[in-house]
Design an enzyme around this catalytic site. Sequence first.
Site, PDB file in Angstrom:
ATOM      1  N   ARG A  38     -16.606  -0.283  61.459  1.00 55.75           N
ATOM      2  CA  ARG A  38     -15.788  -1.330  60.833  1.00 55.75           C
ATOM      3  C   ARG A  38     -16.095  -2.725  61.387  1.00 55.75           C
ATOM      4  O   ARG A  38     -15.808  -3.722  60.725  1.00 55.75           O
ATOM      5  CB  ARG A  38     -14.294  -1.010  60.995  1.00 55.75           C
ATOM      6  CG  ARG A  38     -13.751  -0.103  59.920  1.00 55.75           C
ATOM      7  CD  ARG A  38     -13.618  -0.797  58.560  1.00 55.75           C
ATOM      8  NE  ARG A  38     -12.335  -1.476  58.427  1.00 55.75           N
ATOM      9  CZ  ARG A  38     -12.188  -2.769  58.248  1.00 55.75           C
ATOM     10  NH1 ARG A  38     -13.251  -3.553  58.220  1.00 55.75           N
ATOM     11  NH2 ARG A  38     -11.000  -3.306  58.126  1.00 55.75           N
ATOM     12  N   ASP A  74     -10.587   5.509  48.998  1.00 57.13           N
ATOM     13  CA  ASP A  74      -9.212   5.012  49.003  1.00 57.13           C
ATOM     14  C   ASP A  74      -8.596   5.267  47.637  1.00 57.13           C
ATOM     15  O   ASP A  74      -9.303   5.226  46.629  1.00 57.13           O
ATOM     16  CB  ASP A  74      -9.156   3.519  49.334  1.00 57.13           C
ATOM     17  CG  ASP A  74      -7.739   3.096  49.709  1.00 57.13           C
ATOM     18  OD1 ASP A  74      -7.384   3.182  50.893  1.00 57.13           O
ATOM     19  OD2 ASP A  74      -6.975   2.744  48.787  1.00 57.13           O
ATOM     20  N   TYR A 150       1.140   0.181  42.849  1.00 56.91           N
ATOM     21  CA  TYR A 150       0.241  -0.856  43.396  1.00 56.91           C
ATOM     22  C   TYR A 150      -0.184  -1.835  42.309  1.00 56.91           C
ATOM     23  O   TYR A 150      -0.259  -3.049  42.528  1.00 56.91           O
ATOM     24  CB  TYR A 150      -0.993  -0.222  44.039  1.00 56.91           C
ATOM     25  CG  TYR A 150      -0.725   0.310  45.422  1.00 56.91           C
ATOM     26  CD1 TYR A 150      -0.624  -0.546  46.511  1.00 56.91           C
ATOM     27  CD2 TYR A 150      -0.553   1.666  45.635  1.00 56.91           C
ATOM     28  CE1 TYR A 150      -0.365  -0.063  47.784  1.00 56.91           C
ATOM     29  CE2 TYR A 150      -0.299   2.160  46.906  1.00 56.91           C
ATOM     30  CZ  TYR A 150      -0.200   1.289  47.977  1.00 56.91           C
ATOM     31  OH  TYR A 150       0.069   1.765  49.232  1.00 56.91           O
TER      32      TYR A 150
HETATM   33  O1  CP3 Z   1      -9.418  10.084  56.367  1.00 58.70           O
HETATM   34  C1  CP3 Z   1      -8.873  10.046  55.245  1.00 58.70           C
HETATM   35  O2  CP3 Z   1      -7.724  10.463  55.032  1.00 58.70           O
HETATM   36  C2  CP3 Z   1      -9.700   9.586  54.064  1.00 58.70           C
HETATM   37  C3  CP3 Z   1      -9.626   8.233  53.725  1.00 58.70           C
HETATM   38  C4  CP3 Z   1      -8.410   7.597  53.061  1.00 58.70           C
HETATM   39  C5  CP3 Z   1      -8.201   6.187  53.112  1.00 58.70           C
HETATM   40  N1  CP3 Z   1      -7.141   5.895  52.313  1.00 58.70           N
HETATM   41  C6  CP3 Z   1      -9.011   5.212  53.842  1.00 58.70           C
HETATM   42  C7  CP3 Z   1      -8.346   3.973  54.303  1.00 58.70           C
HETATM   43  C8  CP3 Z   1      -7.402   8.138  52.251  1.00 58.70           C
HETATM   44  C9  CP3 Z   1      -7.136   9.592  51.900  1.00 58.70           C
HETATM   45  C10 CP3 Z   1      -6.605   7.047  51.794  1.00 58.70           C
HETATM   46  C11 CP3 Z   1      -5.483   7.209  50.868  1.00 58.70           C
HETATM   47  C12 CP3 Z   1      -4.565   6.077  50.634  1.00 58.70           C
HETATM   48  N2  CP3 Z   1      -4.860   4.754  50.541  1.00 58.70           N
HETATM   49  C13 CP3 Z   1      -3.192   6.234  50.364  1.00 58.70           C
HETATM   50  C14 CP3 Z   1      -2.470   7.540  50.265  1.00 58.70           C
HETATM   51  C15 CP3 Z   1      -2.200   8.085  51.601  1.00 58.70           C
HETATM   52  C16 CP3 Z   1      -1.049   7.467  52.290  1.00 58.70           C
HETATM   53  O3  CP3 Z   1      -1.260   6.976  53.406  1.00 58.70           O
HETATM   54  O4  CP3 Z   1       0.032   7.487  51.739  1.00 58.70           O
HETATM   55  C17 CP3 Z   1      -2.654   4.955  50.162  1.00 58.70           C
HETATM   56  C18 CP3 Z   1      -1.211   4.622  49.870  1.00 58.70           C
HETATM   57  C19 CP3 Z   1      -3.723   4.022  50.266  1.00 58.70           C
HETATM   58  C20 CP3 Z   1      -3.664   2.561  50.082  1.00 58.70           C
HETATM   59  C21 CP3 Z   1      -4.051   1.827  51.288  1.00 58.70           C
HETATM   60  N3  CP3 Z   1      -5.319   1.796  51.825  1.00 58.70           N
HETATM   61  C22 CP3 Z   1      -3.230   1.012  52.093  1.00 58.70           C
HETATM   62  C23 CP3 Z   1      -1.756   0.766  51.880  1.00 58.70           C
HETATM   63  C24 CP3 Z   1      -4.047   0.502  53.113  1.00 58.70           C
HETATM   64  C25 CP3 Z   1      -3.666  -0.510  54.148  1.00 58.70           C
HETATM   65  C26 CP3 Z   1      -2.784   0.039  55.180  1.00 58.70           C
HETATM   66  C27 CP3 Z   1      -3.564   0.387  56.391  1.00 58.70           C
HETATM   67  O5  CP3 Z   1      -3.417   1.505  56.914  1.00 58.70           O
HETATM   68  O6  CP3 Z   1      -4.327  -0.498  56.840  1.00 58.70           O
HETATM   69  C28 CP3 Z   1      -5.329   1.050  52.942  1.00 58.70           C
HETATM   70  C29 CP3 Z   1      -6.507   0.811  53.810  1.00 58.70           C
HETATM   71  C30 CP3 Z   1      -7.225   2.032  54.302  1.00 58.70           C
HETATM   72  N4  CP3 Z   1      -7.677   3.062  53.531  1.00 58.70           N
HETATM   73  C31 CP3 Z   1      -7.631   2.282  55.632  1.00 58.70           C
HETATM   74  C32 CP3 Z   1      -8.335   3.492  55.644  1.00 58.70           C
HETATM   75  C33 CP3 Z   1      -8.996   4.173  56.805  1.00 58.70           C
HETATM   76  C34 CP3 Z   1      -7.360   1.358  56.825  1.00 58.70           C
HETATM   77  C35 CP3 Z   1      -8.428   0.581  56.842  1.00 58.70           C
HETATM   78  C36 CP3 Z   1      -9.405  -0.214  57.451  1.00 58.70           C
HETATM   79  O7  CP3 Z   1     -10.389   0.333  58.000  1.00 58.70           O
HETATM   80  O8  CP3 Z   1      -9.247  -1.424  57.381  1.00 58.70           O
END
Ligand code: CP3
Length: 345
Positions: A38, A74, A150
């Site tokens: 990252r 995602d 969203y």
């Molecule tokens: O390892 C895994 O589970 C696979 C990867 C995965 C990601 N997002 C990568 C990610 C999965 C399965 C998701 C699903 C996801 N994304 C959901 C459903 C699961 C849940 O938590 O309820 C939702 C609501 C999202 C939307 C989303 N994506 C949000 C709200 C955010 C920001 C919040 C945060 O944690 O930063 C993301 C970003 C995101 N998606 C990250 C990751 C690893 C964090 C990111 C980064 O590296 O900046």
Amino acid sequence: MEMNDRFLRACRREAVDVTPVWFMRQAGRYMPEYRAIREKHTLLEICYQPELAAKVTLQPVRALGVDAAILFADILLPAIPLGVGLEFSKGEGPVLQNPVRSLEDVQRLRPVDPETDLAYVLAAIKILRGELGQTPLIGFCGAPFTLASYLIEGGSSREFLKTKQMMYSEPRAWQLLMEKLTEVLSAYILAQIKTGAQAVQIFDSWVGTLSPQDYVDYVQPYSHRLLQAAQATGVPVIHFGTGASTLLPAMKAAGGTVLGLDWRLPLDEGWKLLGEEVAIQGNLDPAVLFAPQDEIAKRVEDIMRRADGRPGHIFNLGHGILQNTPVENVKAVVELVHNFVPVVG
Ligand code: CP3
């Protein structure tokens, strides 16, 4: 290499040697290997480059010894070809530049062909099936409600007020939006399965904001169509929500071979509510991973005792792993689950 099929067997409620375990968000910022990537790439860059997405997917499989891999992607990726714009801004989470607020906005959404518009996700699945060896791969998408929230809110939300406003006040816009999302998500999940996902999870992460009646009236028919389309392929389908204890019977009726439980309901009570004909995934509070290891052990063992050796339990958290979670505690949970010996009597 022999297949590690205990996750898939548990999804089908077949006997297993030990309880399978994996974690939602098992790849992510709590892992130093992920943070290293990252530093050089944004979240979307990782998703767009199948080799990178595959590499990140494999990180927790190698580091933790979990029984399943979840594709690194995602739930918001389909928003990009729909034309609403997507950015992940530092500290704020996802931001959609053109949120959907009216019937005209819904009508303006672009048609999506997952085979081309989301080809990079499918390419990552292909690479992973070659590299995972004995570990099964889980594909996923958002459920129509959670994705709609969203699109309408333009990002994360607490109250889901704009979403509910559209539901209650603009039924034509709501129905058309849910129709379109159901169609796109069904095609997307079927493409993932066709490409090699051996199980899929449908994330309805925020559905717990709804009353049971609103779920039945405004959401269930669409989730039902998506879940049934996925289930018709024969692969296990995990139906997951949070804060959804009161919705569980209606969510089960919508579909899923496995139902996800969060920590708000003890596992045995949730299972009793759902009946024996579904498998159960859950349900440790992700915050417990910040506790001392003897406390973690107590909580893990409590869940294992509540599962009581019934076929069809997949150990997981009740929601995704939180940022800053100590990796050694996640590893400890894998070992506790795999080494659990029931006390008889
Ligand atoms: O390892 C895994 O589970 C696979 C990867 C995965 C990601 N997002 C990568 C990610 C999965 C399965 C998701 C699903 C996801 N994304 C959901 C459903 C699961 C849940 O938590 O309820 C939702 C609501 C999202 C939307 C989303 N994506 C949000 C709200 C955010 C920001 C919040 C945060 O944690 O930063 C993301 C970003 C995101 N998606 C990250 C990751 C690893 C964090 C990111 C980064 O590296 O900046």
